[in-house]
Design an enzyme around this catalytic site. Structure first.
Site, PDB file in Angstrom:
ATOM      1  N   GLU A 290       0.818  -1.215   0.000  1.00 17.46           N
ATOM      2  CA  GLU A 290       0.000   0.000   0.000  1.00 17.46           C
ATOM      3  C   GLU A 290       0.851   1.265   0.000  1.00 17.46           C
ATOM      4  O   GLU A 290       0.898   1.978   0.999  1.00 17.46           O
ATOM      5  CB  GLU A 290      -0.876   0.016   1.254  1.00 17.46           C
ATOM      6  CG  GLU A 290      -1.683  -1.238   1.452  1.00 17.46           C
ATOM      7  CD  GLU A 290      -2.339  -1.292   2.819  1.00 17.46           C
ATOM      8  OE1 GLU A 290      -1.739  -0.832   3.809  1.00 17.46           O
ATOM      9  OE2 GLU A 290      -3.450  -1.793   2.886  1.00 17.46           O
ATOM     10  N   GLY A 292       1.723   4.995  -0.356  1.00 13.52           N
ATOM     11  CA  GLY A 292       1.038   6.290  -0.412  1.00 13.52           C
ATOM     12  C   GLY A 292       2.053   7.354  -0.802  1.00 13.52           C
ATOM     13  O   GLY A 292       2.095   7.829  -1.937  1.00 13.52           O
ATOM     14  N   CYS A 361      -0.943  32.655  13.353  1.00 18.49           N
ATOM     15  CA  CYS A 361      -0.696  33.213  14.686  1.00 18.49           C
ATOM     16  C   CYS A 361      -0.327  32.071  15.621  1.00 18.49           C
ATOM     17  O   CYS A 361      -1.147  31.599  16.420  1.00 18.49           O
ATOM     18  CB  CYS A 361      -1.947  33.915  15.191  1.00 18.49           C
ATOM     19  SG  CYS A 361      -2.534  35.112  14.016  1.00 18.49           S
TER      20      CYS A 361
HETATM   21  C1  LIG Z   1      -0.374   5.493   5.968  1.00 13.28           C
HETATM   22  C2  LIG Z   1      -0.585   4.094   5.560  1.00 13.28           C
HETATM   23  C3  LIG Z   1      -0.070   3.628   4.348  1.00 13.28           C
HETATM   24  C4  LIG Z   1       0.786   4.471   3.449  1.00 13.28           C
HETATM   25  O1  LIG Z   1       2.013   4.770   4.019  1.00 13.28           O
HETATM   26  P1  LIG Z   1       3.088   5.593   3.168  1.00 13.28           P
HETATM   27  O2  LIG Z   1       4.178   5.863   4.116  1.00 13.28           O
HETATM   28  O3  LIG Z   1       2.422   6.846   2.713  1.00 13.28           O
HETATM   29  O4  LIG Z   1       3.485   4.735   2.013  1.00 13.28           O
HETATM   30  C5  LIG Z   1      -0.375   2.334   3.976  1.00 13.28           C
HETATM   31  N1  LIG Z   1      -1.129   1.533   4.760  1.00 13.28           N
HETATM   32  C6  LIG Z   1      -1.639   1.945   5.920  1.00 13.28           C
HETATM   33  C7  LIG Z   1      -2.477   1.032   6.723  1.00 13.28           C
HETATM   34  C8  LIG Z   1      -1.376   3.231   6.366  1.00 13.28           C
HETATM   35  O5  LIG Z   1      -1.879   3.631   7.545  1.00 13.28           O
END
Ligand SMILES: *Cc1c(COP(=O)(O)O)cnc(C)c1O
Length: 432
Positions: A290, A292, A361
């Site tokens: 996964e 991101g 602020c």
């Molecule tokens: C945040 C998260 C990701 C992505 O992590 P990255 O560091 O952005 O690659 C994948 N799986 C889960 C469950 C997450 O909480």
């Protein structure tokens, strides 16, 4: 340069995805989020290719959409054949409005409300990644009410802390996320889930951390998870079809950060998965990861306009810009590092050290400390912060009643607005 989509023109202007940042700032205003769509697609394809090559059919990368969530991103993910993670009804709604087929979506979150569960089932979210017993019970109840069988993965904690590697390999047992393998809770929730008639357990999930560069974190996690899968098969005859190893590969925020080659990393994880499955005598599950940050971070850049330069002789200097913690909270939150540039003075010597600060602020409203700027920098100059594609827009706020910036996409030498700038009317829209 930090990334191959950043360069400098002969006139000393910062270019992003080959486009003049000063011209983009003039056209769209500041503060402004830029997203290099070609880079997002390239990052997706690197993962897709690596998965096809090293894992084979059924395995795939899922974009962890909390890194950057707006409609256009989900359209790009659909076009690139990426699965997605969502963590709230808001992300489900956004993906759904973008036309993303939610049968390929995985619903995370350590605390899904009853309303979230109803909303997700209404929208046909394919998979729930369940965190705890209460959630399994709530999903069972709602699925029973609908007469369906909801596919579920269980989030487990393999007991790996990627950032204190040598010293402590069980630190993550105390995480708020998931059920620990070590304490027996993972087994307990597995048995409980297998007893639910309206829940179909398809496999297990773990996520060991973020901004991970360390050598073998994913291999060790995979090994522990596969050992757990083998134990569940031995004891209960349950065979996991899917194993999701989470996200977390690191990206380069500053020049001293290492490069990470995704293809090589995925190949190493795949080799370890194969080895472990052979040793444990279980069939290889479909593997998901996964990413991101590593999909969108280096596709992002933020542009600001400098408002003032304050020099406090004998103390420090401040370069103040028209955004700050409202559009990039990551330094304030956990001291995140960034590369900051004076976009119109790239050919000048950087002879002044200053803190880059926002307009809020709040003394903690700092984008970055110890930035080297040309001492000629002043009001009206465009300041760029690199690698802001992940967790900037998605963490943005309206503190001090500041409207969120627009998100402008750069694609094959052209630009278009993906999220329009919030207006002052937008800010008052919900006030009665
Ligand atoms: C945040 C998260 C990701 C992505 O992590 P990255 O560091 O952005 O690659 C994948 N799986 C889960 C469950 C997450 O909480």
């Amino acid at each position: 340069m930090l990334c191959d989509n950043i360069s400098v023109s002969r006139a000393g202007h910062l270019l992003f995805a080959g486009q003049d940042t000063l011209a983009l700032a003039r056209q769209y205003g500041t503060p402004l989020y830029l997203m290099d769509e070609d880079k997002i697609r390239e990052n997706c394809r690197v993962y897709q290719k690596a998965f096809q090559k090293h894992f084979g059919a059924g395995s795939r990368p899922l974009y962890a959409s909390k890194a950057a969530s707006f409609k256009r991103i989900y359209q790009i993910m659909a076009e690139e054949g990426m699965g997605i993670d969502v963590v709230s009804s808001g992300e489900i709604c956004t993906a759904s409005q973008a036309g993303y087929d939610l049968a390929g979506a995985y619903f995370h979150s350590s605390n899904k409300t009853d309303a979230d569960i109803v909303y997700a089932m209404d929208h046909g979210v394919g998979y729930f990644v369940a965190d705890n017993m209460e959630e399994i019970s709530a999903v069972e109840a709602e699925a029973a009410r609908r007469g369906i069988r909801q596919k579920v993965l269980l989030r487990l904690t393999p007991g790996i802390d990627p950032h204190t590697y040598a010293a402590n390999s069980t630190g993550k047992v105390d995480s708020k996320f998931g059920s620990a393998i070590e304490t027996g809770q993972a087994e307990e929730i597995t048995v409980f889930t297998l007893q639910q008639p309206h829940v179909e357990l398809v496999g297990f999930h773990c996520h060991v951390g973020s901004q991970v560069f360390a050598e073998d974190v994913f291999e060790r996690a995979a090994r522990i998870m596969l050992e757990f899968c083998a134990a569940m098969q031995r004891k209960y005859g349950y065979l996991a079809r899917q194993l999701d190893l989470g996200g977390g590969y690191g990206v380069r925020y500053v020049e001293t950060d290492p490069y990470l080659d995704v293809d090589t990393k995925v190949a190493q994880v795949a080799a370890e998965v194969r080895r472990a499955c052979e040793e444990l005598e279980i069939p290889m599950p479909e593997i998901h990861m996964e990413p991101g940050r590593s999909i969108v971070a280096n596709a992002g850049m933020t542009l600001y306009t400098c408002g003032s330069v304050k020099r406090i002789p004998g103390y420090k200097n401040y370069v103040s810009v028209d955004g700050g913690m409202t559009d990039n909270v990551r330094f304030a939150l956990y001291g995140a590092q960034y590369t900051c540039l004076s976009a119109g003075r790239m050919n000048e010597e950087r002879d002044m050290i200053a803190s880059l600060v926002g307009r809020c602020c709040e003394s903690g409203d700092i984008v970055q400390e110890n930035v080297a700027f040309p001492s000629t920098v002043g009001r009206g100059d465009i300041i760029a912060v690199c690698t802001t594609g992940a967790y900037n827009y998605s963490m943005s706020s309206n503190y001090n009643r500041l409207p969120r910036p627009a998100v402008v996409m750069l694609r094959r030498g052209e630009s278009y607005v993906a999220v329009r700038r919030e207006s002052l009317e937008d800010l008052c829209r919900n006030d009665l």
